[in-house]
Scaffold this active site. Structure first.
Site, PDB file in Angstrom:
ATOM      1  N   LYS A  77      38.461  67.154 -40.223  1.00  0.00           N
ATOM      2  CA  LYS A  77      39.454  67.318 -39.166  1.00  0.00           C
ATOM      3  C   LYS A  77      40.814  67.618 -39.809  1.00  0.00           C
ATOM      4  O   LYS A  77      41.239  66.929 -40.733  1.00  0.00           O
ATOM      5  CB  LYS A  77      39.525  66.029 -38.345  1.00  0.00           C
ATOM      6  CG  LYS A  77      40.040  66.192 -36.943  1.00  0.00           C
ATOM      7  CD  LYS A  77      39.822  64.921 -36.129  1.00  0.00           C
ATOM      8  CE  LYS A  77      40.276  65.100 -34.699  1.00  0.00           C
ATOM      9  NZ  LYS A  77      40.055  63.879 -33.896  1.00  0.00           N
ATOM     10  N   GLU A  81      33.170  55.790 -20.131  1.00  0.00           N
ATOM     11  CA  GLU A  81      33.966  55.101 -19.117  1.00  0.00           C
ATOM     12  C   GLU A  81      33.108  54.260 -18.173  1.00  0.00           C
ATOM     13  O   GLU A  81      33.524  53.165 -17.757  1.00  0.00           O
ATOM     14  CB  GLU A  81      34.770  56.117 -18.311  1.00  0.00           C
ATOM     15  CG  GLU A  81      35.891  56.793 -19.089  1.00  0.00           C
ATOM     16  CD  GLU A  81      35.439  57.966 -19.929  1.00  0.00           C
ATOM     17  OE1 GLU A  81      36.268  58.525 -20.659  1.00  0.00           O
ATOM     18  OE2 GLU A  81      34.235  58.319 -19.868  1.00  0.00           O
ATOM     19  N   ARG A 106      35.271  59.209 -13.885  1.00  0.00           N
ATOM     20  CA  ARG A 106      33.874  59.186 -14.309  1.00  0.00           C
ATOM     21  C   ARG A 106      33.223  57.826 -14.062  1.00  0.00           C
ATOM     22  O   ARG A 106      32.006  57.694 -14.144  1.00  0.00           O
ATOM     23  CB  ARG A 106      33.790  59.548 -15.790  1.00  0.00           C
ATOM     24  CG  ARG A 106      34.524  60.829 -16.123  1.00  0.00           C
ATOM     25  CD  ARG A 106      34.396  61.223 -17.563  1.00  0.00           C
ATOM     26  NE  ARG A 106      33.092  61.846 -17.801  1.00  0.00           N
ATOM     27  CZ  ARG A 106      32.826  62.579 -18.883  1.00  0.00           C
ATOM     28  NH1 ARG A 106      33.754  62.771 -19.795  1.00  0.00           N
ATOM     29  NH2 ARG A 106      31.650  63.116 -19.046  1.00  0.00           N
TER      30      ARG A 106
END
Length: 625
Positions: free
Chosen positions: A284, A369, A397
């Site tokens: 990353k 979630e 969600r």
């Protein structure tokens, strides 16, 4: 001489097929510089996109997009994809009003096969496209790119499970940039991966099976024994056996920055059948030292200095997130039953500091979630008071879990919704425009909406003291500069605050827009219109006594940074109708229209929605006339 000689020769995505590996490696350097240049001016998701440059180049040099379909998960890592697909000259408008979006968007380009912004959706969407392809007899490839973070989401596993069961041709690229699945990257892994995708290997495996089965009397037993031995060796030597068990052909892990290796893999898998998972490892922030050193900081970042990687020093009021963070730590010191839960956003929600202070009481569940909310419900059922901190858009969600697991059982769970309202440059996938609407109809739910950071502290304290479901929603960014008292003040549930008296108009508002409401009242006052302003504070329960008290005015105005469909204004309208007060009282509802709001600065978007003081004053005058 141009800074980007190879990049500027690309007029369409297929142009990179003419480039050699050496040229693609140079192009990767140009792309990184170009992305850093733009994001340093506009902000954006820098580290994820820097990590997928070689992957994107390899994909576009082998596959034929947009005939082949490429679905990015979340889309944080898709800047190179955007640049290669005809958007280079507009890339400087990234995340600006009227510019190109920060995420793949079907309305922006044919190369954006599926619109994204929320995590864990790519494999489901890709499988849907693969099924549709087969039903219509086409032969294009369908490729999903998913990060190891998004793979923690339940939807990703549901999709993997069905994809393995159906056995349809589908390529899933697992971009592992944190080594969270497997650290076994290197020459041996590359070698094993090459061996396992060669036609000779697959043909030999099939021939050996046929040979064993042909042995009289013992063939079946020999084949089963060999299968057991093969599976045992595979589990020991080859990472990813879990994917093989559900029906995928697993390849990897491999170096996701090695273009020639990736090209070879992609050429081979084009000839293979069934679902395939390619596990690549990337870094990353690759190629930009500050982002490699602090990938979390550069995951989503505002403007910064390209030379140093440093962001401008922030001045002024603290952010709502930081005020929430400090207040929760204070409250947890007084109440050992308070726990904190988030879904892969400890820094973004401000809970990282809580986790450092109370590591045994902090839980990051990953991008899950639904699990976060039911986990909280379980804790609450056993005597704790969990605080679940989510971005408003992601809390959508967990709608069923909030309804069924929390509210139905009337459990003391506090939902803290960060980034509520218009979030700005991340655009429609991230605006917190609907939480008041989807929470308001849940029985047993109390909804707090602070107008500033001082009220946020007090509302949070009240919420965690209650023995029932609560939600506190607050916006992104800096607070209003309200003074923060050392002690928490009590806020009576369901009681509004009259900020100023008025006889002609009453503005009933929730949230920080009340500051603009007061400016609106000042403008109207100068024109001889007397305006009351009320901080309603609660969307549920409503302070109906305050509404009755102000029902003598000519016009009642509701104000919210939420969709007008089903939100705070709807609640007031329903009460006025049910009580009969609507017969003699006009109502004007101000808020977000029934459409998805584009990207832009928060102030630009408030203007777009007609929620600036001058605009609101004009609408009120027109309604009075």
């Amino acid at each position: 001489m141009t800074m980007y000689p190879l990049l500027e020769k690309i007029k369409e995505a297929a142009d990179i097929k003419r480039y050699s590996v050496t040229e693609l490696e140079r192009l990767a350097m140009e792309l990184r510089a170009f992305i850093v240049e733009t994001v340093s001016e506009n902000g954006g998701h820098l580290a994820p996109s820097l990590g997928t440059v070689e992957l994107t180049l390899a994909l576009y040099s082998v596959f034929n997009f947009p005939k082949d379909k490429l679905i990015w998960d979340v889309g944080h890592q898709a800047y190179t994809h955007k640049i290669l697909t005809g958007r280079r000259e507009r890339f400087h408008t990234l995340r600006q009003k009227g510019g190109i979006t920060g995420f793949p968007n079907r309305f922006e380009s044919d190369y954006d096969a599926f619109g994204v912004g929320h995590a864990s959706t790519s494999i489901s969407a890709a499988l849907g496209m693969a099924i549709s392809r087969d039903l219509t007899g086409r032969n294009n490839e369908v490729i999903a790119v998913i990060g190891d973070g998004a793979l923690t989401g339940g939807e990703a596993f549901e999709a993997l499970n069905q994809a393995g069961d159906l056995g349809k041709k589908l390529i899933v690229i697992l971009n592992d940039n944190e080594m969270s699945i497997d650290k076994n990257v290197g020459g041996l892994s590359d070698y094993l991966s090459r061996i396992r995708i060669t036609p000779q290997y697959n043909r030999a495996k099939k021939d050996m099976g046929n040979l064993l089965m042909s042995i009289p009397h013992i063939g079946d037993k020999a084949f089963k024994t060999a299968q057991i031995v093969k599976d045992s060796v595979r589990a020991a030597l080859v990472p990813g056996s879990v994917f093989e068990e559900i029906g995928f052909h697993y390849i990897g892990p491999v170096d996701g920055h090695n273009i020639s290796l990736l090209q070879e893999l992609f050429e081979r898998v084009r000839e293979m059948d069934g679902p395939i998972l390619i596990h690549i490892h990337t870094t990353k922030g690759k190629g930009y030292a500050p982002a490699e050193m602090e990938p979390d900081k550069f995951h989503g970042i505002g403007k910064f200095d390209r030379e140093t990687g440093k962001c401008p020093q922030k001045t002024g009021a603290p952010s709502y997130t930081s005020v929430f963070s400090k207040a929760l730590i204070e409250l947890a010191a007084k109440d050992s039953n308070i726990t904190a839960i988030t879904a892969a956003m400890p820094s973004g929600t401000g809970l990282k500091a809580f986790g450092e202070e109370y590591p045994g009481r902090f839980f990051d569940v990953g991008i899950a979630e639904e699990h976060a909310v039911t986990l909280a419900a379980g804790m609450a059922a056993d005597g704790r008071h969990p605080v679940v901190a989510l971005y408003s858009t992601f809390a959508q969600r967990a709608y069923d879990q909030l309804m069924h697991d929390v509210c139905l059982q009337n459990l003391p769970v506090t939902l803290c919704l960060d980034r509520a309202g218009l979030v700005g440059a991340d655009g429609p996938t991230h605006h917190g425009a609907f939480d008041l609407s989807y929470l308001r109809h849940m029985p047993n739910m109390t909804i707090f909406v602070p107008k500033d950071e001082a009220e946020l502290r007090n509302m949070l304290a009240k919420a965690v003291s209650m023995d029932s479901p609560t939600a506190v929603r607050y916006p992104r960014g800096a607070g209003k500069g309200a003074a923060l008292a050392a002690e928490f003040a009590d806020i009576p549930v369901g009681k509004a605050q009259l900020l100023r008296e008025g006889s002609d108009v009453a503005i009933l508002g929730v949230g920080p827009l009340l500051y603009k409401a007061e400016e609106t009242a000042d403008m109207l006052q100068q024109q001889g219109i007397s305006v009351a302003v009320v901080n309603m504070r609660f969307v549920k329960p409503l302070d109906t006594d305050m509404i009755k008290r102000l029902s003598h005015v000519k016009l009642m105005v509701t104000l919210e940074e939420n969709s007008l469909a089903g939100g705070f204004g709807s609640a007031v309208a329903e009460y006025l109708m049910d009580s009969g007060l609507s017969r003699n009282l006009d109502l004007l509802r101000l808020g977000l229209p029934d459409k998805f709001i584009e990207q832009g600065t928060q102030e630009e978007l408030l203007t777009l929605c007609g929620l600036q003081p001058e605009q609101m004053a004009t609408k009120i005058k027109e309604r009075l006339n």
